[in-house]
Motif scaffolding. Structure first.
Motif, PDB file in Angstrom:
ATOM      1  N   TYR A 209      -9.555   8.779   3.250  1.00  0.00           N
ATOM      2  CA  TYR A 209      -8.361   7.959   3.063  1.00  0.00           C
ATOM      3  C   TYR A 209      -8.691   6.567   2.506  1.00  0.00           C
ATOM      4  N   VAL A 210      -9.868   6.056   2.820  1.00  0.00           N
ATOM      5  CA  VAL A 210     -10.280   4.768   2.253  1.00  0.00           C
ATOM      6  C   VAL A 210     -10.433   4.885   0.738  1.00  0.00           C
ATOM      7  N   ARG A 211     -11.023   5.988   0.288  1.00  0.00           N
ATOM      8  CA  ARG A 211     -11.166   6.196  -1.152  1.00  0.00           C
ATOM      9  C   ARG A 211      -9.804   6.314  -1.828  1.00  0.00           C
ATOM     10  N   LEU A 212      -8.908   7.073  -1.195  1.00  0.00           N
ATOM     11  CA  LEU A 212      -7.565   7.215  -1.741  1.00  0.00           C
ATOM     12  C   LEU A 212      -6.840   5.868  -1.739  1.00  0.00           C
ATOM     13  N   ALA A 213      -6.933   5.142  -0.627  1.00  0.00           N
ATOM     14  CA  ALA A 213      -6.269   3.832  -0.517  1.00  0.00           C
ATOM     15  C   ALA A 213      -6.804   2.846  -1.553  1.00  0.00           C
ATOM     16  N   SER A 214      -8.091   2.933  -1.852  1.00  0.00           N
ATOM     17  CA  SER A 214      -8.683   1.998  -2.818  1.00  0.00           C
ATOM     18  C   SER A 214      -8.100   2.204  -4.212  1.00  0.00           C
ATOM     19  N   ILE A 215      -7.728   3.443  -4.535  1.00  0.00           N
ATOM     20  CA  ILE A 215      -7.090   3.716  -5.826  1.00  0.00           C
ATOM     21  C   ILE A 215      -5.637   3.266  -5.800  1.00  0.00           C
ATOM     22  N   ILE A 216      -4.939   3.576  -4.714  1.00  0.00           N
ATOM     23  CA  ILE A 216      -3.545   3.132  -4.558  1.00  0.00           C
ATOM     24  C   ILE A 216      -3.462   1.612  -4.675  1.00  0.00           C
ATOM     25  N   GLU A 217      -4.413   0.929  -4.035  1.00  0.00           N
ATOM     26  CA  GLU A 217      -4.428  -0.536  -4.060  1.00  0.00           C
ATOM     27  C   GLU A 217      -4.470  -1.078  -5.482  1.00  0.00           C
ATOM     28  N   PRO A 227       3.774   4.069  -1.118  1.00  0.00           N
ATOM     29  CA  PRO A 227       3.850   5.450  -0.596  1.00  0.00           C
ATOM     30  C   PRO A 227       4.202   6.471  -1.682  1.00  0.00           C
ATOM     31  N   LEU A 228       4.963   6.056  -2.694  1.00  0.00           N
ATOM     32  CA  LEU A 228       5.308   6.964  -3.792  1.00  0.00           C
ATOM     33  C   LEU A 228       4.082   7.264  -4.643  1.00  0.00           C
ATOM     34  N   ILE A 229       3.302   6.235  -4.937  1.00  0.00           N
ATOM     35  CA  ILE A 229       2.073   6.436  -5.701  1.00  0.00           C
ATOM     36  C   ILE A 229       1.106   7.295  -4.898  1.00  0.00           C
ATOM     37  N   SER A 230       1.070   7.064  -3.586  1.00  0.00           N
ATOM     38  CA  SER A 230       0.233   7.893  -2.719  1.00  0.00           C
ATOM     39  C   SER A 230       0.670   9.348  -2.784  1.00  0.00           C
ATOM     40  N   SER A 231       1.978   9.570  -2.855  1.00  0.00           N
ATOM     41  CA  SER A 231       2.475  10.952  -2.916  1.00  0.00           C
ATOM     42  C   SER A 231       2.039  11.629  -4.206  1.00  0.00           C
ATOM     43  N   VAL A 232       2.007  10.884  -5.316  1.00  0.00           N
ATOM     44  CA  VAL A 232       1.562  11.445  -6.590  1.00  0.00           C
ATOM     45  C   VAL A 232       0.119  11.934  -6.468  1.00  0.00           C
ATOM     46  N   PHE A 233      -0.757  11.065  -5.961  1.00  0.00           N
ATOM     47  CA  PHE A 233      -2.168  11.430  -5.845  1.00  0.00           C
ATOM     48  C   PHE A 233      -2.383  12.540  -4.808  1.00  0.00           C
ATOM     49  N   THR A 234      -1.631  12.480  -3.714  1.00  0.00           N
ATOM     50  CA  THR A 234      -1.750  13.516  -2.680  1.00  0.00           C
ATOM     51  C   THR A 234      -1.306  14.868  -3.220  1.00  0.00           C
ATOM     52  N   ASN A 235      -0.205  14.880  -3.968  1.00  0.00           N
ATOM     53  CA  ASN A 235       0.275  16.131  -4.564  1.00  0.00           C
ATOM     54  C   ASN A 235      -0.733  16.686  -5.566  1.00  0.00           C
ATOM     55  N   ARG A 236      -1.349  15.816  -6.320  1.00  0.00           N
ATOM     56  CA  ARG A 236      -2.360  16.259  -7.286  1.00  0.00           C
ATOM     57  C   ARG A 236      -3.575  16.848  -6.567  1.00  0.00           C
ATOM     58  N   LEU A 237      -4.001  16.181  -5.502  1.00  0.00           N
ATOM     59  CA  LEU A 237      -5.155  16.673  -4.745  1.00  0.00           C
ATOM     60  C   LEU A 237      -4.882  18.025  -4.091  1.00  0.00           C
ATOM     61  N   ALA A 309       4.753   9.251   0.773  1.00  0.00           N
ATOM     62  CA  ALA A 309       6.150   9.674   0.752  1.00  0.00           C
ATOM     63  C   ALA A 309       6.217  11.187   0.508  1.00  0.00           C
ATOM     64  N   LYS A 310       7.245  11.819   1.020  1.00  0.00           N
ATOM     65  CA  LYS A 310       7.411  13.256   0.830  1.00  0.00           C
ATOM     66  C   LYS A 310       8.150  13.487  -0.491  1.00  0.00           C
ATOM     67  N   THR A 311       7.416  13.760  -1.544  1.00  0.00           N
ATOM     68  CA  THR A 311       8.002  13.976  -2.868  1.00  0.00           C
ATOM     69  C   THR A 311       7.282  15.135  -3.557  1.00  0.00           C
ATOM     70  N   LYS A 312       7.793  15.491  -4.735  1.00  0.00           N
ATOM     71  CA  LYS A 312       7.127  16.477  -5.595  1.00  0.00           C
ATOM     72  C   LYS A 312       6.549  15.799  -6.837  1.00  0.00           C
ATOM     73  N   TYR A 313       6.511  14.457  -6.787  1.00  0.00           N
ATOM     74  CA  TYR A 313       6.016  13.720  -7.954  1.00  0.00           C
ATOM     75  C   TYR A 313       4.535  14.005  -8.202  1.00  0.00           C
ATOM     76  N   LYS A 314       4.217  14.121  -9.494  1.00  0.00           N
ATOM     77  CA  LYS A 314       2.815  14.268  -9.884  1.00  0.00           C
ATOM     78  C   LYS A 314       2.422  13.292 -11.002  1.00  0.00           C
TER      79      LYS A 314
END
Length: 345
Positions: A209-217, A227-237, A309-314
């Motif tokens: 999560y630190v690695r993911l957060a560092s990109i979101i930051e 949280p929306l940007i996090s959802s994009v990366f989470t959906n991609r992963l 965020a709970k989205t389908k964004y990619k």
């Protein structure tokens, strides 16, 4: 005899006047450089180890804090002063004796420094050295890769990148790099404990999560979009394409390679050629998260990483550069119809 007495009286008078004048001059030179409160200046003065009284006197005079470096030098010699190295707050309303008392006390000024969110180890190291917190940025960076220190904090990665919390600190001048790193890492884990979802996470989970957060930051501009940007990366992963994880395609990771791995200036734009750089941090070429963090995230990014965020964004891209707003899309066709792209410096 009368003539002799008169001459003697004159000589004595002259001596008294000369002595009195000298005392007035000495007292003036030993006194404050400024007596009017409105004209008093104040600044931090650095006294390096091994500094002579002559050097310190010149430094004080050149900064307008005393009237005479010679007066300071002879006063120091007369008093056999024991000046201690460090950084001290001195003002021009202080007499030389008052200044000397401060320099002999060893009671140094703390250095207040605000580390911005998203700074990398390299950026932090430069900032710390420029503000006299540490002697050498190279030594600081080297210590950030010290395995014994990493093991102390159970950090799976090869450096403290991502684990030095951006905040306002009060540092001792010329601190040992290890002390600075520990102060910031302790703060990181203290702040992380305020996010309930991290409570039961293992060291490896936190590293994820630190690695993911560092990109979101490095990608978000306004807090409500993190949280929306996090959802994009989470959906991609979590998306598989032809047996592979969908790429993150983050320009921020490419910029990190250019600036912090290759040591080049921050690019004004990320080119197609840049996205072809063969480096494991390049999320255009390598699937999944990079092998380490690309910045040191703050609470907003850390919270967004574990609470997307709970989205389908990619996909996302900038649509309002000034406001820092993005458009979010579920598919590439929609994504290609809006906005322009950039990345935070």
């Amino acid at each position: 005899m009368k003539v002799f007495h008169k001459i003697l009286i004159v000589v004595i008078a002259v001596i008294i006047i000369a002595v009195a004048s000298s005392l007035l001059i000495v007292n003036k030179l030993l006194g404050p450089a400024q007596k009017e409160a409105s004209e008093v200046i104040s600044m931090n003065i650095k006294i390096p180890s091994g500094s002579t009284a002559a050097y310190i006197g010149r430094q004080l005079e050149n900064n307008g804090l005393i009237l005479s470096s010679d007066a300071f030098y002879y006063y120091a010699k007369f008093k056999k002063s024991n000046i201690k190295s460090g950084i001290y707050k001195i003002n021009s309303g202080m007499s030389i004796s008052e200044i000397m008392a401060v320099l002999e006390s060893g009671m140094q000024e703390f250095i207040s420094l605000s580390i911005p969110e998203g700074y990398t180890l390299r950026q932090m190291a430069v900032m710390l050295e420029e503000n006299d917190v540490i002697d050498s940025s190279d030594d600081f960076i080297s210590m950030c890769y010290n395995q014994e220190l990493l093991d102390k904090y159970k950090i799976p990665g090869n450096s403290f990148e991502g684990y030095l919390f951006p905040d306002t600190y009060y540092f001792d001048p010329e601190s040992a790099p290890e002390n600075v790193i520990c102060m910031m890492a302790d703060n990181f884990f203290a702040k992380l404990s305020t996010i309930p979802e991290y409570a039961e996470k293992s060291a490896n989970d936190i590293f994820y999560y630190v690695r993911l957060a560092s990109i979101i930051e490095r990608e978000y501009r306004v807090a409500d979009e993190a949280p929306l940007i996090s959802s994009v990366f989470t959906n991609r992963l979590n998306t598989k394409q032809n047996g592979h994880t969908m790429g993150l395609y983050s320009c921020a990771t490419v910029v990190y390679i250019i600036t912090d791995i290759l040591g080049k200036p921050h690019p004004s734009v990320v080119t197609i050629a840049d996205t072809q750089i063969d480096n494991p941090y390049n999320t255009y070429k390598y699937e999944g998260l990079p092998p380490g963090a690309i910045s040191n995230p703050g609470l907003i990014a850390l919270n967004a990483a574990i609470n997307p965020a709970k989205t389908k964004y990619k996909y996302f891209r900038v649509i309002d550069e000034q406001a820092g707003r993005h458009a979010f899309s579920e598919n590439l066709e929609e994504h290609n119809t809006v906005g322009t792209y950039s990345v935070k410096k």
